[in-house]
Design a protein around this motif. Structure first.
Motif, PDB file in Angstrom:
ATOM      1  N   GLU A   1      -7.222  -3.753  -2.426  1.00 35.58           N
ATOM      2  CA  GLU A   1      -8.297  -3.459  -3.371  1.00 35.58           C
ATOM      3  C   GLU A   1      -7.712  -3.092  -4.729  1.00 35.58           C
ATOM      4  N   GLY A   2      -8.501  -3.323  -5.759  1.00 35.83           N
ATOM      5  CA  GLY A   2      -8.073  -3.013  -7.114  1.00 35.83           C
ATOM      6  C   GLY A   2      -7.586  -4.253  -7.834  1.00 35.83           C
ATOM      7  N   GLU A   3      -7.453  -4.112  -9.146  1.00 39.97           N
ATOM      8  CA  GLU A   3      -7.080  -5.252  -9.970  1.00 39.97           C
ATOM      9  C   GLU A   3      -5.577  -5.399 -10.176  1.00 39.97           C
ATOM     10  N   ALA A   4      -4.798  -4.432  -9.806  1.00 40.71           N
ATOM     11  CA  ALA A   4      -3.361  -4.463 -10.091  1.00 40.71           C
ATOM     12  C   ALA A   4      -2.684  -5.684  -9.479  1.00 40.71           C
TER      13      ALA A   4
ATOM     14  N   GLY B   1      -0.295   1.795  -9.042  1.00 42.66           N
ATOM     15  CA  GLY B   1      -1.599   1.166  -9.149  1.00 42.66           C
ATOM     16  C   GLY B   1      -1.898   0.463 -10.456  1.00 42.66           C
ATOM     17  N   GLU B   2      -0.945   0.378 -11.356  1.00 44.32           N
ATOM     18  CA  GLU B   2      -1.157  -0.284 -12.646  1.00 44.32           C
ATOM     19  C   GLU B   2      -0.220  -1.478 -12.778  1.00 44.32           C
TER      20      GLU B   2
ATOM     21  N   ASN C   1       0.817  -1.216   0.000  1.00 48.65           N
ATOM     22  CA  ASN C   1       0.000   0.000   0.000  1.00 48.65           C
ATOM     23  C   ASN C   1       0.850   1.265   0.000  1.00 48.65           C
TER      24      ASN C   1
END
Length: 170
Positions: A68-71, A120-121, A20
Motif C-alpha cells: 500500500e502507498g505510493e512509494a 515510506g518516501e 515491508n
C-alpha cells in the motif's frame, strides 16, 4: 498450480515481506561487476546488517503492487529494467545508500544508483546520492558531543587561568 508458479509466488511473498520490514530500499544497476567485487560488496552489506539480493524485475514489480502507498508505485516497467539488485536496510536507513556510494567511488562505472524508498518516501537517483552523504549515526553523535564539550572545556581553561593569575598576584 504448477511448481514454477508456486516458486514465483513464494519469491514475491519474500520480497513483499522484506519491503515491508525494511526502513530503506535502494535499487542499483550492477552491470560489469566481477565475482570479487560482488563478494566484497556483499560482505560490506552483511557487516552493516543490509540484505543485498538480485531478483527478477517482474517479481519485484508484482511485489511492489501488493504494498500500500505510493512509494513503490515507481517500481514500474520504465524504471525497473535491466540488471538490478536491491539493498534492504533494516536498522540504519542510510546504510545501503552510503555503502553503495562508497563502492561506486572505488569502482567507477560499475554500478549506479537508480532509486529507492526510505521510510515510506520515494527517492530518485539524486536524492539517494544526497542521502548517502549523510554521516552515520555514530559519527553524528560524536560530532554533537564534541561541539558540546568544546564550550565547557574552554570555560574550564578560563577558570583555571583566572585562578592561576590570582595565585600569582597573591
Amino acid at each position: 498450480m504448477s511448481k514454477a508458479i508456486e516458486m514465483k509466488s513464494a519469491v514475491v511473498s519474500e520480497i513483499v515481506e522484506k519491503l515491508n520490514k525494511a526502513q530503506s530500499v535502494v535499487v542499483v544497476d550492477y552491470k560489469g561487476l566481477t565475482v570479487e567485487e560482488v563478494t566484497d560488496l556483499r560482505s560490506q552489506m552483511r557487516e552493516a546488517g543490509v540484505d543485498y539480493k538480485v531478483y527478477k524485475n517482474t517479481l519485484v514489480r508484482r511485489a511492489a503492487k501488493e504494498i500500500e502507498g505510493e512509494a513503490y508505485s515507481n517500481f514500474n516497467d520504465e524504471i525497473l529494467v535491466g540488471a538490478n539488485a536491491i539493498a534492504f536496510g533494516y536498522d540504519d536507513p542510510v546504510a545501503p545508500a552510503r555503502i553503495l556510494k562508497g563502492f561506486m567511488e572505488k569502482n567507477p562505472n560499475k554500478i549506479s544508483l537508480k532509486m529507492g524508498v526510505v521510510e515510506g518516501e520515494f527517492y530518485n537517483e539524486e536524492k539517494i546520492v544526497a542521502l548517502a552523504s549523510i554521516p552515520s549515526r555514530e559519527v553524528l553523535i560524536a560530532k554533537l558531543l564534541g561541539s558540546l564539550k568544546a564550550p565547557m572545556s574552554n570555560f574550564a581553561y578560563l577558570l583555571d587561568a583566572v585562578a592561576k593569575s590570582k595565585e600569582e598576584e597573591a
